[in-house]
Design a protein around this motif. Structure first.
Motif, short mmCIF file in Angstrom:
data_model
loop_
_atom_site.label_atom_id
_atom_site.label_comp_id
_atom_site.label_asym_id
_atom_site.label_seq_id
_atom_site.Cartn_x
_atom_site.Cartn_y
_atom_site.Cartn_z
N ALA A 76 0.51 -1.21 0.07
CA ALA A 76 0.34 0.34 -0.01
C ALA A 76 1.06 0.99 0.43
O ALA A 76 0.26 2.47 -0.61
CB ALA A 76 -0.50 0.07 1.16
N HIS A 77 1.49 1.30 0.60
CA HIS A 77 2.68 2.63 0.87
C HIS A 77 3.33 2.48 -0.52
O HIS A 77 3.80 3.89 -0.75
CB HIS A 77 4.14 2.45 1.70
N ARG A 78 3.80 1.69 -1.77
CA ARG A 78 4.43 1.86 -2.45
C ARG A 78 3.35 1.95 -4.00
O ARG A 78 3.84 2.96 -4.42
CB ARG A 78 4.85 0.33 -3.30
N ALA A 79 2.21 1.93 -3.48
CA ALA A 79 1.26 2.35 -4.31
C ALA A 79 -0.01 3.71 -4.19
O ALA A 79 0.52 4.54 -4.88
CB ALA A 79 -0.16 1.73 -4.60
N ALA A 80 1.21 4.26 -3.04
CA ALA A 80 0.53 5.49 -2.41
C ALA A 80 1.68 6.76 -2.55
O ALA A 80 1.35 7.46 -3.44
CB ALA A 80 0.76 6.04 -0.56
N ALA A 81 2.85 5.91 -2.65
CA ALA A 81 3.91 6.53 -4.05
C ALA A 81 4.26 6.96 -5.28
O ALA A 81 4.12 8.38 -5.43
CB ALA A 81 5.39 5.62 -3.42
N ARG A 82 2.96 5.92 -5.86
CA ARG A 82 2.62 6.20 -7.11
C ARG A 82 1.94 7.83 -7.54
O ARG A 82 2.17 8.31 -8.51
CB ARG A 82 1.99 5.15 -7.84
N GLY A 83 1.18 8.04 -6.66
CA GLY A 83 1.03 9.12 -6.26
C GLY A 83 -0.18 9.01 -7.29
O GLY A 83 -1.40 10.47 -7.44
N THR A 84 -0.88 8.23 -8.30
CA THR A 84 -1.65 8.57 -9.20
C THR A 84 -3.66 7.64 -9.15
O THR A 84 -4.42 7.82 -9.83
CB THR A 84 -1.70 7.23 -10.03
N ARG A 85 -3.14 6.84 -7.78
CA ARG A 85 -4.72 6.95 -7.41
C ARG A 85 -5.16 7.26 -5.76
O ARG A 85 -4.08 7.17 -4.50
CB ARG A 85 -5.17 5.43 -7.14
N LEU A 95 -8.81 1.35 1.58
CA LEU A 95 -7.42 1.96 2.26
C LEU A 95 -7.70 3.10 1.08
O LEU A 95 -6.51 3.39 0.10
CB LEU A 95 -6.11 0.84 2.31
N ASP A 96 -7.64 4.29 2.00
CA ASP A 96 -7.16 5.70 1.66
C ASP A 96 -5.35 5.59 1.85
O ASP A 96 -5.34 6.18 2.29
CB ASP A 96 -8.10 6.39 2.80
N LEU A 97 -5.17 5.86 0.11
CA LEU A 97 -4.23 5.79 0.62
C LEU A 97 -3.24 7.15 0.65
O LEU A 97 -2.24 7.46 1.37
CB LEU A 97 -3.45 5.62 -1.10
N SER A 98 -4.44 8.03 0.88
CA SER A 98 -4.10 9.39 1.35
C SER A 98 -3.48 9.89 2.32
O SER A 98 -3.20 10.57 3.01
CB SER A 98 -4.44 11.01 0.47
N ALA A 99 -4.11 9.28 3.59
CA ALA A 99 -3.40 8.46 4.73
C ALA A 99 -2.70 8.40 5.50
O ALA A 99 -2.65 8.28 6.64
CB ALA A 99 -5.30 8.40 5.54
N LEU A 100 -2.14 7.31 4.01
CA LEU A 100 -0.55 6.86 4.46
C LEU A 100 0.44 7.79 4.92
O LEU A 100 1.04 6.97 5.32
CB LEU A 100 -0.30 5.97 3.79
N GLY A 101 0.47 9.10 4.73
CA GLY A 101 1.71 10.37 4.88
C GLY A 101 3.13 10.11 4.40
O GLY A 101 3.67 9.48 4.11
N VAL A 102 2.52 9.80 2.73
CA VAL A 102 3.42 8.95 1.81
C VAL A 102 3.59 9.79 0.72
O VAL A 102 2.51 10.02 -0.01
CB VAL A 102 3.43 7.69 1.11
N ARG A 103 4.48 10.96 0.28
CA ARG A 103 4.70 11.48 -0.80
C ARG A 103 5.28 10.91 -2.07
O ARG A 103 5.41 9.69 -1.70
CB ARG A 103 5.91 12.64 -0.24
N PRO A 104 4.07 11.67 -2.73
CA PRO A 104 3.96 10.73 -4.20
C PRO A 104 5.25 10.49 -4.70
O PRO A 104 6.69 11.80 -4.77
CB PRO A 104 3.35 11.63 -5.30
N HIS A 105 6.22 9.40 -5.35
CA HIS A 105 7.05 9.15 -5.57
C HIS A 105 8.30 9.23 -5.24
O HIS A 105 9.38 8.86 -5.30
CB HIS A 105 7.76 9.93 -7.20
N ASP A 106 8.21 9.12 -3.57
CA ASP A 106 9.63 8.62 -2.84
C ASP A 106 9.41 7.56 -2.24
O ASP A 106 10.19 6.90 -1.72
CB ASP A 106 9.54 10.06 -2.09
N GLY A 107 8.13 7.22 -2.19
CA GLY A 107 7.63 5.66 -1.66
C GLY A 107 8.23 5.64 -0.52
O GLY A 107 8.66 4.27 0.90
N GLN A 108 8.27 6.75 0.99
CA GLN A 108 9.26 6.83 1.99
C GLN A 108 8.09 7.35 3.13
O GLN A 108 7.65 8.18 2.98
CB GLN A 108 10.01 7.75 2.28
#
Length: 173
Positions: free
Chosen positions: A103-112, A158-171
């Protein structure tokens, strides 16, 4: 103690697919596949666009798979996820942890914004994985899997925007 990690899908994934292709692991998704279907699935995973399939490793040992891919659901562009941990490694929280890492990897893509899982309503262990990974139960739906077969599934989101991951950095931040 070994750390759980995700590794890009590779030729090593074919062994995982064969080990997952058992009556016990596939009873809620239509049963075992033919050898040709397993090889075709492996090839799709190698070339997956708009997501990724990953090998779940505990130390150097491959213990399962997890992935996510783009789809449309309920009028929204979302990711769908799937996961499977080999039975001998079950019951230790590895599936939920692998799902959180994916999920963190998906969130890092920032597209969904949302990641959805659709386990069969009778698959208690898979539904528990979603709950433990922080997904919200949206409701019961009729879901097609495999193609041509309609199953009663739970829609977990799961709301990926709530994971605190900035798009494309994966952290996580």
């Amino acid at each position: 103690m070994y750390a759980l990690r995700l590794e890009a899908w590779s030729e090593a994934g074919l062994t995982i697919l064969h080990r997952q292709n058992t009556p016990g692991m596939t009873e809620h998704v239509g049963g075992p596949e033919t050898e040709q279907a397993v090889i075709a699935r492996h090839q799709r995973y190698l070339g997956l666009d708009g997501g990724e399939m990953l090998i779940v490793r505990l130390g150097d040992v491959a213990i399962g798979s997890v992935g996510y891919w783009e789809r449309e659901w309920g009028g929204e562009d979302v990711y769908e996820t799937g996961y499977g941990i080999l039975p001998e490694f079950g019951g230790h929280g590895y599936a939920a942890e692998g799902l959180r890492l994916a999920a963190h990897r998906a969130a890092a893509r920032g597209t969904r914004r949302h990641l959805h899982a659709f386990p069969h309503v009778d698959h208690a262990a898979s539904n528990a994985v979603c709950r433990k990974a922080g997904f919200e139960l949206v409701g019961e739906v009729s879901f097609e899997y495999p193609k041509g077969t309609w199953l009663q599934s739970h829609d977990w989101r799961l709301d990926l925007s709530a994971l605190g991951v900035r798009p494309h950095d994966g952290q996580a931040h």
